[in-house]
Motif scaffolding. Structure first.
Motif, PDB file in Angstrom:
ATOM      1  N   TYR A 183      -7.680  25.273   9.206  1.00 31.14           N
ATOM      2  CA  TYR A 183      -6.389  25.670   9.771  1.00 31.14           C
ATOM      3  C   TYR A 183      -5.296  24.674   9.397  1.00 31.14           C
ATOM      4  N   ALA A 184      -5.606  23.389   9.379  1.00 26.19           N
ATOM      5  CA  ALA A 184      -4.610  22.363   9.059  1.00 26.19           C
ATOM      6  C   ALA A 184      -4.150  22.441   7.613  1.00 26.19           C
ATOM      7  N   THR A 185      -5.009  22.912   6.723  1.00 24.30           N
ATOM      8  CA  THR A 185      -4.671  22.964   5.303  1.00 24.30           C
ATOM      9  C   THR A 185      -4.395  24.386   4.815  1.00 24.30           C
ATOM     10  N   ASN A 243       0.005  25.968  12.885  1.00 27.18           N
ATOM     11  CA  ASN A 243       0.548  25.811  14.228  1.00 27.18           C
ATOM     12  C   ASN A 243      -0.556  25.857  15.289  1.00 27.18           C
ATOM     13  N   VAL A 244      -1.751  25.482  14.913  1.00 23.44           N
ATOM     14  CA  VAL A 244      -2.886  25.432  15.837  1.00 23.44           C
ATOM     15  C   VAL A 244      -3.307  23.978  15.977  1.00 23.44           C
ATOM     16  N   LYS A 245      -3.472  23.551  17.210  1.00 25.75           N
ATOM     17  CA  LYS A 245      -3.886  22.184  17.502  1.00 25.75           C
ATOM     18  C   LYS A 245      -5.357  22.194  17.904  1.00 25.75           C
ATOM     19  N   PHE A 246      -6.121  21.241  17.402  1.00 18.85           N
ATOM     20  CA  PHE A 246      -7.531  21.111  17.743  1.00 18.85           C
ATOM     21  C   PHE A 246      -7.739  19.819  18.527  1.00 18.85           C
ATOM     22  N   VAL A 247      -8.445  19.947  19.642  1.00 18.82           N
ATOM     23  CA  VAL A 247      -8.656  18.835  20.566  1.00 18.82           C
ATOM     24  C   VAL A 247     -10.129  18.800  20.949  1.00 18.82           C
ATOM     25  N   GLU A 248     -10.660  17.600  21.176  1.00 17.38           N
ATOM     26  CA  GLU A 248     -12.017  17.485  21.702  1.00 17.38           C
ATOM     27  C   GLU A 248     -12.013  16.565  22.913  1.00 17.38           C
ATOM     28  N   VAL A 249     -12.832  16.948  23.901  1.00 20.56           N
ATOM     29  CA  VAL A 249     -12.919  16.190  25.147  1.00 20.56           C
ATOM     30  C   VAL A 249     -14.377  15.800  25.367  1.00 20.56           C
ATOM     31  N   PRO A 250     -14.701  14.516  25.174  1.00 22.14           N
ATOM     32  CA  PRO A 250     -16.084  14.091  25.401  1.00 22.14           C
ATOM     33  C   PRO A 250     -16.378  14.010  26.899  1.00 22.14           C
ATOM     34  N   GLY A 308     -11.795  17.116   8.660  1.00 26.32           N
ATOM     35  CA  GLY A 308     -11.501  17.769   9.929  1.00 26.32           C
ATOM     36  C   GLY A 308     -11.290  16.798  11.072  1.00 26.32           C
ATOM     37  N   LYS A 309     -11.989  15.657  11.034  1.00 26.05           N
ATOM     38  CA  LYS A 309     -11.805  14.654  12.087  1.00 26.05           C
ATOM     39  C   LYS A 309     -10.376  14.131  12.113  1.00 26.05           C
ATOM     40  N   ASP A 310      -9.708  14.184  10.966  1.00 23.04           N
ATOM     41  CA  ASP A 310      -8.324  13.704  10.877  1.00 23.04           C
ATOM     42  C   ASP A 310      -7.360  14.562  11.679  1.00 23.04           C
ATOM     43  N   VAL A 311      -7.705  15.811  11.926  1.00 22.82           N
ATOM     44  CA  VAL A 311      -6.782  16.717  12.611  1.00 22.82           C
ATOM     45  C   VAL A 311      -7.207  17.038  14.039  1.00 22.82           C
ATOM     46  N   ARG A 340       0.836  -1.202   0.000  1.00 22.80           N
ATOM     47  CA  ARG A 340       0.000   0.000   0.000  1.00 22.80           C
ATOM     48  C   ARG A 340       0.865   1.243   0.000  1.00 22.80           C
ATOM     49  N   LYS A 341       0.308   2.299  -0.569  1.00 26.63           N
ATOM     50  CA  LYS A 341       0.998   3.579  -0.545  1.00 26.63           C
ATOM     51  C   LYS A 341       1.013   4.105   0.881  1.00 26.63           C
ATOM     52  N   MET A 342       2.034   4.839   1.196  1.00 27.55           N
ATOM     53  CA  MET A 342       2.100   5.481   2.509  1.00 27.55           C
ATOM     54  C   MET A 342       0.980   6.505   2.583  1.00 27.55           C
ATOM     55  N   PRO A 343       0.351   6.633   3.759  1.00 28.41           N
ATOM     56  CA  PRO A 343      -0.734   7.596   3.856  1.00 28.41           C
ATOM     57  C   PRO A 343      -0.251   9.019   3.602  1.00 28.41           C
ATOM     58  N   SER A 344      -1.099   9.789   3.000  1.00 28.38           N
ATOM     59  CA  SER A 344      -0.785  11.178   2.701  1.00 28.38           C
ATOM     60  C   SER A 344      -0.687  11.973   3.997  1.00 28.38           C
ATOM     61  N   THR A 345       0.211  12.953   4.035  1.00 24.21           N
ATOM     62  CA  THR A 345       0.334  13.774   5.222  1.00 24.21           C
ATOM     63  C   THR A 345      -0.743  14.840   5.273  1.00 24.21           C
ATOM     64  N   LYS A 346      -1.429  15.058   4.155  1.00 21.55           N
ATOM     65  CA  LYS A 346      -2.506  16.043   4.139  1.00 21.55           C
ATOM     66  C   LYS A 346      -3.779  15.409   4.673  1.00 21.55           C
ATOM     67  N   PRO A 347      -4.438  16.084   5.617  1.00 20.62           N
ATOM     68  CA  PRO A 347      -5.691  15.536   6.131  1.00 20.62           C
ATOM     69  C   PRO A 347      -6.784  15.593   5.073  1.00 20.62           C
ATOM     70  N   ARG A 348      -7.700  14.632   5.134  1.00 18.58           N
ATOM     71  CA  ARG A 348      -8.798  14.606   4.174  1.00 18.58           C
ATOM     72  C   ARG A 348     -10.095  15.099   4.795  1.00 18.58           C
TER      73      ARG A 348
END
Length: 195
Positions: free
Chosen positions: A95-97, A105-112, A44-47, A34-42
């Motif tokens: 922001y990621a793209t 340089n912004v990190k997104f986090v979710e806390v259930p 928003g959940k990816d980031v 398999r190809k290595m996964p792309s570094t670009k997110p596809r």
């Protein structure tokens, strides 16, 4: 010495053929091809990184040395949380793209809200769900805002202020009450007057 009677097509031994056709072998080699996964997110959940414990919150958010961190507090059963989630993911993806390294340089986090994070939600004084915090690496918690569909634009504007310096400040200090609520205009920096 390979017995010709035990060879298959192309001179491959039957032992080798059986290894190739054994369950798991094909899957193992498919994965390696398999190809290595792309570094670009596809999406928003990816980031958006999910935090499931108090210790993980400390590691990912509180002890973050370099990035501005946007945290979304939510509950899986909350209808408003479900409705605003795609907008939060869209913001994270934008922001990621983004072309600017400042935006990336912004990190997104979710806390259930779970049994493991209930105390965290309480300790941070989360008044309602969905809710957001913005943490700066040098200053810690900077902003606390509702992040429902109705308020996501406010969170986005506030984040732009921290990331790009695009703040909408009133021209007249007397207008600050409209933006920031009631304040004492006589108290300037170190007790001096603003005028």
């Amino acid at each position: 010495f390979v017995d010709i009677a035990s060879t298959g097509p192309c001179g491959i031994s039957s032992v080798a053929l059986s290894a190739i056709s054994t369950p798991g072998y094909d899957e193992m080699h498919k994965r390696s091809r398999r190809k290595m996964p792309s570094t670009k997110p596809r999406h928003g959940k990816d980031v958006v990184q999910r935090v499931e414990s108090i210790q993980q919150f400390k590691d990912v958010v509180i002890n973050e040395p370099n990035q501005i961190t946007v945290v979304r507090f939510f509950a899986s059963y909350c209808k408003s949380c479900q409705a605003s989630a795609p907008l939060f993911y869209k913001l994270a993806f934008s922001y990621a793209t983004h072309d600017s390294p400042l935006a990336r340089n912004v990190k997104f986090v979710e806390v259930p809200l779970t049994k493991q994070t209930k105390l965290l939600h309480e300790a941070l004084g989360i008044p309602s769900l969905p809710f957001s915090h913005i943490y700066h690496p040098d200053a810690g918690l900077c902003e606390e805002r509702a992040v429902s569909k109705k308020h996501i634009a406010d969170v986005e504007e506030c984040l732009r202020c921290y990331v790009f310096g695009e703040c909408q400040l009133p021209d007249d200090p007397g207008d600050c009450m409209e933006v920031y609520g009631e304040c004492d205009l006589d108290d300037g920096p170190h007790g001096s007057s603003w005028e």
